[in-house]
Design a protein around this motif. Structure first.
Motif, short mmCIF file in Angstrom:
data_model
loop_
_atom_site.label_atom_id
_atom_site.label_comp_id
_atom_site.label_asym_id
_atom_site.label_seq_id
_atom_site.Cartn_x
_atom_site.Cartn_y
_atom_site.Cartn_z
N ASN A 6 0.68 -1.20 0.00
CA ASN A 6 -0.07 -0.08 -0.14
C ASN A 6 0.84 1.17 -0.05
O ASN A 6 1.41 1.79 1.04
CB ASN A 6 -0.88 -0.03 1.19
CG ASN A 6 -1.95 0.96 1.15
OD1 ASN A 6 -1.90 2.09 0.20
ND2 ASN A 6 -3.00 0.95 1.93
N ALA A 7 1.01 1.71 -1.09
CA ALA A 7 1.95 2.97 -1.30
C ALA A 7 1.34 4.28 -0.69
O ALA A 7 2.28 5.01 0.12
CB ALA A 7 2.03 3.31 -2.98
N LYS A 8 0.11 4.34 -0.66
CA LYS A 8 -0.32 5.64 0.16
C LYS A 8 -0.19 5.74 1.64
O LYS A 8 0.52 6.60 2.09
CB LYS A 8 -1.93 5.80 -0.20
CG LYS A 8 -2.67 6.88 0.38
CD LYS A 8 -4.12 6.81 0.21
CE LYS A 8 -4.84 7.95 1.15
NZ LYS A 8 -6.09 7.95 0.88
N VAL A 9 -0.20 4.26 2.18
CA VAL A 9 -0.04 4.38 3.87
C VAL A 9 1.44 4.51 3.94
O VAL A 9 1.97 5.24 4.86
CB VAL A 9 -0.58 3.23 4.25
CG1 VAL A 9 -0.03 2.89 5.69
CG2 VAL A 9 -2.00 3.22 4.32
N GLY A 12 2.74 7.93 3.50
CA GLY A 12 2.29 8.73 4.63
C GLY A 12 3.03 8.53 5.96
O GLY A 12 3.32 9.57 6.63
#
Length: 147
Positions: A6-9, A12
């Protein structure tokens, strides 16, 4: 269907780690190279807390980042485990009949997919996973049919 990192997490968490490091560095500069008379306010527990938070974020960020080249996909024979990281490059087929349990482990920052095998006490995992909605249901349906 494929479970991937999961790149977004991940990004972040990385941004929070860098931000906490920037705050800690600024506090360090103000304490040891006093420009303003803030040493009495920043020295002690605020500086220690800032260091602790920075270390925690970097450790969590490294755990979230460690499987960024790993993917697990559903294939007709079982699960395809693919690790494309330099030095690890491996592809394994996990047969449905070899799977003892599959679960998603949650922590406050990200989810991890853990696959336990029946024999050889082997475990496959993917940290900071992004799962399609029916990924686990599809695997459990295949495991129940094979059992």
């Amino acid at each position: 269907m494929k479970a991937v990192w999961n790149a977004k997490v991940g990004f972040g968490l990385m941004s929070w780690a860098v931000a906490s490091y920037a705050v800690t560095t600024a506090m360090f500069m103000l304490i040891f190279f006093p420009i303003l008379p803030l040493v009495s306010y920043l020295a002690g527990w605020p500086f220690g807390l800032s260091i602790l938070i920075s270390v925690m974020f970097f450790v969590i960020c490294n755990f979230a980042k460690r499987d960024h080249k790993v993917s697990i996909s559903i294939v007709p024979e079982g699960l395809g485990f693919c690790d494309e990281a330099a030095g690890y490059e491996r592809q394994d087929l996990i047969r449905y009949e070899d799977i003892q349990s599959i679960r998603v482990r949650r922590n406050p920052f990200f989810r991890s997919l853990v696959i336990n095998l029946k024999e050889r006490n082997q475990r496959f995992s993917l940290s900071n996973v992004l799962l399609p909605d029916n990924f686990l249901a599809g695997i459990h349906a295949h495991i129940d049919v094979k059992s």
